[in-house]
Design a protein around this motif. Structure first.
Motif, PDB file in Angstrom:
ATOM      1  N   GLY A  41      -5.306  24.028  -2.837  1.00 49.81           N
ATOM      2  CA  GLY A  41      -5.157  23.626  -2.058  1.00 49.81           C
ATOM      3  C   GLY A  41      -6.399  22.501  -2.076  1.00 49.81           C
ATOM      4  N   ARG A  42      -7.088  22.824  -2.646  1.00 49.77           N
ATOM      5  CA  ARG A  42      -8.674  21.865  -2.830  1.00 49.77           C
ATOM      6  C   ARG A  42      -8.091  20.403  -3.040  1.00 49.77           C
ATOM      7  NH1 ARG A  42     -13.064  24.269  -1.194  1.00 49.77           N
ATOM      8  NH2 ARG A  42     -13.931  22.007  -1.633  1.00 49.77           N
ATOM      9  N   HIS A  43      -8.355  19.920  -3.023  1.00 41.24           N
ATOM     10  CA  HIS A  43      -7.756  18.231  -4.092  1.00 41.24           C
ATOM     11  C   HIS A  43      -9.417  17.169  -4.626  1.00 41.24           C
ATOM     12  CE1 HIS A  43      -8.893  15.809  -0.293  1.00 41.24           C
ATOM     13  NE2 HIS A  43      -8.718  15.229  -0.627  1.00 41.24           N
ATOM     14  N   PHE A  44     -10.702  17.784  -3.261  1.00 42.83           N
ATOM     15  CA  PHE A  44     -11.879  17.280  -3.643  1.00 42.83           C
ATOM     16  C   PHE A  44     -12.857  18.367  -4.399  1.00 42.83           C
ATOM     17  CE2 PHE A  44     -15.134  14.231  -3.780  1.00 42.83           C
ATOM     18  CZ  PHE A  44     -15.247  13.363  -4.311  1.00 42.83           C
ATOM     19  N   VAL A  45     -13.962  18.692  -4.994  1.00 41.46           N
ATOM     20  CA  VAL A  45     -14.659  19.317  -5.016  1.00 41.46           C
ATOM     21  C   VAL A  45     -15.856  18.915  -5.492  1.00 41.46           C
ATOM     22  CG1 VAL A  45     -15.259  21.794  -5.577  1.00 41.46           C
ATOM     23  CG2 VAL A  45     -13.233  21.305  -5.247  1.00 41.46           C
ATOM     24  N   GLN A  46     -16.988  19.745  -5.138  1.00 40.69           N
ATOM     25  CA  GLN A  46     -18.510  18.719  -5.844  1.00 40.69           C
ATOM     26  C   GLN A  46     -18.348  19.871  -7.039  1.00 40.69           C
ATOM     27  OE1 GLN A  46     -22.707  19.157  -3.848  1.00 40.69           O
ATOM     28  NE2 GLN A  46     -21.986  20.560  -3.319  1.00 40.69           N
ATOM     29  N   VAL A  47     -19.188  18.690  -7.917  1.00 44.29           N
ATOM     30  CA  VAL A  47     -19.469  19.856  -9.304  1.00 44.29           C
ATOM     31  C   VAL A  47     -20.995  19.031  -9.120  1.00 44.29           C
ATOM     32  CG1 VAL A  47     -16.710  20.088 -10.143  1.00 44.29           C
ATOM     33  CG2 VAL A  47     -18.812  17.793 -10.203  1.00 44.29           C
ATOM     34  N   VAL A  48     -21.673  19.300  -9.964  1.00 40.36           N
ATOM     35  CA  VAL A  48     -22.860  19.154 -10.188  1.00 40.36           C
ATOM     36  C   VAL A  48     -23.293  18.848 -12.278  1.00 40.36           C
ATOM     37  CG1 VAL A  48     -23.882  20.841  -8.682  1.00 40.36           C
ATOM     38  CG2 VAL A  48     -23.419  22.047 -10.941  1.00 40.36           C
ATOM     39  N   PRO A  49     -24.694  18.251 -12.240  1.00 45.68           N
ATOM     40  CA  PRO A  49     -23.872  17.426 -13.305  1.00 45.68           C
ATOM     41  C   PRO A  49     -24.077  18.742 -14.506  1.00 45.68           C
ATOM     42  CG  PRO A  49     -26.498  16.920 -12.752  1.00 45.68           C
ATOM     43  CD  PRO A  49     -25.220  17.987 -11.817  1.00 45.68           C
ATOM     44  N   ASP A  50     -23.984  20.017 -14.850  1.00 43.17           N
ATOM     45  CA  ASP A  50     -23.829  20.897 -16.077  1.00 43.17           C
ATOM     46  C   ASP A  50     -22.840  21.090 -15.955  1.00 43.17           C
ATOM     47  OD1 ASP A  50     -23.470  22.753 -14.020  1.00 43.17           O
ATOM     48  OD2 ASP A  50     -25.057  24.266 -15.127  1.00 43.17           O
ATOM     49  N   GLU A  51     -21.752  20.792 -14.638  1.00 48.07           N
ATOM     50  CA  GLU A  51     -20.178  21.222 -15.094  1.00 48.07           C
ATOM     51  C   GLU A  51     -19.559  19.802 -15.362  1.00 48.07           C
ATOM     52  OE1 GLU A  51     -19.162  23.960 -11.790  1.00 48.07           O
ATOM     53  OE2 GLU A  51     -20.485  22.045 -10.691  1.00 48.07           O
ATOM     54  N   CYS A  52     -20.520  18.678 -15.227  1.00 47.32           N
ATOM     55  CA  CYS A  52     -19.758  17.392 -15.532  1.00 47.32           C
ATOM     56  C   CYS A  52     -18.398  17.216 -16.710  1.00 47.32           C
ATOM     57  CB  CYS A  52     -20.335  16.331 -15.193  1.00 47.32           C
ATOM     58  SG  CYS A  52     -20.947  16.482 -13.387  1.00 47.32           S
ATOM     59  N   ALA A  53     -19.160  17.088 -17.799  1.00 44.32           N
ATOM     60  CA  ALA A  53     -19.025  17.048 -19.422  1.00 44.32           C
ATOM     61  C   ALA A  53     -17.188  18.414 -19.112  1.00 44.32           C
ATOM     62  CB  ALA A  53     -19.778  17.364 -20.053  1.00 44.32           C
ATOM     63  N   ARG A  54     -17.501  19.673 -18.741  1.00 46.77           N
ATOM     64  CA  ARG A  54     -16.232  20.156 -18.825  1.00 46.77           C
ATOM     65  C   ARG A  54     -14.523  19.560 -17.687  1.00 46.77           C
ATOM     66  NH1 ARG A  54     -16.019  25.592 -19.167  1.00 46.77           N
ATOM     67  NH2 ARG A  54     -17.661  25.875 -19.421  1.00 46.77           N
ATOM     68  N   MET A  55     -15.214  19.245 -16.517  1.00 44.08           N
ATOM     69  CA  MET A  55     -14.961  18.749 -15.774  1.00 44.08           C
ATOM     70  C   MET A  55     -13.947  17.439 -15.440  1.00 44.08           C
ATOM     71  SD  MET A  55     -15.155  21.435 -13.716  1.00 44.08           S
ATOM     72  CE  MET A  55     -13.165  20.281 -12.113  1.00 44.08           C
ATOM     73  N   ALA A  56     -14.954  16.758 -16.778  1.00 43.13           N
ATOM     74  CA  ALA A  56     -14.239  15.214 -17.131  1.00 43.13           C
ATOM     75  C   ALA A  56     -13.181  15.256 -18.186  1.00 43.13           C
ATOM     76  CB  ALA A  56     -15.399  14.380 -17.702  1.00 43.13           C
ATOM     77  N   ALA A  57     -12.918  16.554 -18.582  1.00 47.44           N
ATOM     78  CA  ALA A  57     -11.501  16.547 -19.922  1.00 47.44           C
ATOM     79  C   ALA A  57     -11.277  17.053 -19.040  1.00 47.44           C
ATOM     80  CB  ALA A  57     -12.383  17.862 -20.192  1.00 47.44           C
ATOM     81  N   ARG A  58     -10.551  17.369 -17.468  1.00 43.17           N
ATOM     82  CA  ARG A  58      -9.861  17.801 -16.862  1.00 43.17           C
ATOM     83  C   ARG A  58      -9.208  16.814 -15.836  1.00 43.17           C
ATOM     84  NH1 ARG A  58     -12.369  21.784 -19.036  1.00 43.17           N
ATOM     85  NH2 ARG A  58     -11.588  24.112 -19.306  1.00 43.17           N
ATOM     86  N   CYS A  59     -10.268  15.972 -15.338  1.00 46.00           N
ATOM     87  CA  CYS A  59     -10.084  15.216 -13.688  1.00 46.00           C
ATOM     88  C   CYS A  59     -10.534  14.248 -14.016  1.00 46.00           C
ATOM     89  CB  CYS A  59     -10.177  16.375 -12.607  1.00 46.00           C
ATOM     90  SG  CYS A  59     -11.610  17.000 -12.365  1.00 46.00           S
ATOM     91  N   PRO A  60     -10.510  13.618 -12.491  1.00 41.53           N
ATOM     92  CA  PRO A  60     -11.970  11.883 -12.401  1.00 41.53           C
ATOM     93  C   PRO A  60     -12.726  12.710 -11.708  1.00 41.53           C
ATOM     94  CG  PRO A  60      -8.897  11.446 -12.227  1.00 41.53           C
ATOM     95  CD  PRO A  60      -9.446  12.900 -11.476  1.00 41.53           C
ATOM     96  N   LEU A  61     -14.269  12.185 -11.919  1.00 41.95           N
ATOM     97  CA  LEU A  61     -15.262  12.855 -11.572  1.00 41.95           C
ATOM     98  C   LEU A  61     -15.499  11.163 -10.708  1.00 41.95           C
ATOM     99  CD1 LEU A  61     -17.152  14.303 -14.024  1.00 41.95           C
ATOM    100  CD2 LEU A  61     -15.903  15.565 -12.468  1.00 41.95           C
TER     101      LEU A  61
END
Length: 240
Positions: A41-61
């Motif tokens: 149910g969450r379409h947009f979630v705050q992330v911090v720099p140490d998560e960005c490489a992991r998240m960028a492989a899954r979704c737009p930042l």
């Protein structure tokens, strides 16, 4: 039909206004049960720099601004409208990973203590796991809060360096889908690839040394995930 709107997210680790929250302690909350964190149910979630490489492989930042402070923060886009998550698995996670801001949902930093929002859906339950059962749930929350607290400061530092080099620019994100809907997401920003390519050697070295260069390239490259996310949405429409 066109839908347009700015994205919103629960930002940071500070507690909500009293009396909605209370300090966590072993006596008062000995029997407190908490549900696992979920991204459903969450379409947009705050992330911090140490998560960005992991998240960028899954979704737009993308960058957006806090509605009250106007400060930039980084968000991971999981869907194109409220309540839509195109990436979540059956357990409410993202390929086995849970962003820090979701892992700590319902928990906040209050000075040197942890506070909870008793009205949060994670606590309004008779099921779930007892928080003080000696298991990993509280440790997960503590780790997520510490990571968010440090990551927000790191984000502010990186954003300051990126703005100094005029690397952050608005992005026009309008997509048409197979059901005839056109969705426009407002208030989003990204890294200017043109400005990034025009940086001089000295500027590149400075951004590399403070870590902002890696973040810039990670966020810029993550834009490729927008088309893949849109395809997932069209696939779901076809299966409906």
């Amino acid at each position: 039909m066109q839908q347009s709107g700015a994205l919103a997210v629960d930002v940071g680790g500070a507690p909500p206004d009293a009396p909605a929250w209370e300090l966590l302690n072993t006596d008062t909350h000995a029997g407190l049960r908490v549900r696992p964190a979920t991204a459903a149910g969450r379409h947009f979630v705050q992330v911090v720099p140490d998560e960005c490489a992991r998240m960028a492989a899954r979704c737009p930042l993308l960058f957006t601004k806090h509605p009250e402070t106007g400060q930039f923060y980084i968000g991971a886009l999981f869907g194109f409208e409220p309540g839509e998550n195109l990436l979540v698995d059956a357990d409410g996670r993202l390929d086995g990973y849970m962003p820090h801001d979701l892992e700590r949902a319902g928990f906040f930093i209050a000075g040197d203590d942890i506070a909870i929002d008793r009205a949060h859906a994670r606590f309004a339950t008779a099921d779930g796991v007892t928080l003080f059962d000696g298991g990993s749930r509280l440790r997960q929350v503590q780790h997520a809060l510490a990571a968010i607290n440090a990551g927000i400061e790191q984000t502010r530092s990186h954003v300051a360096h990126l703005l100094r080099q005029q690397l952050i620019e608005p992005i026009d994100l309008t997509l048409s889908f197979d059901d005839g809907r056109k969705i426009t997401l407002d208030g989003l920003y990204t890294i200017s690839r043109d400005a990034l390519a025009q940086l001089g050697a000295a500027e590149v070295a400075t951004l590399h040394d403070n870590g902002a260069l890696r973040l810039a390239y990670t966020m810029a490259n993550s834009l490729d995930q927008i088309a893949l996310l849109a395809r997932r949405r069209n696939d779901r429409l076809a299966d409906a």
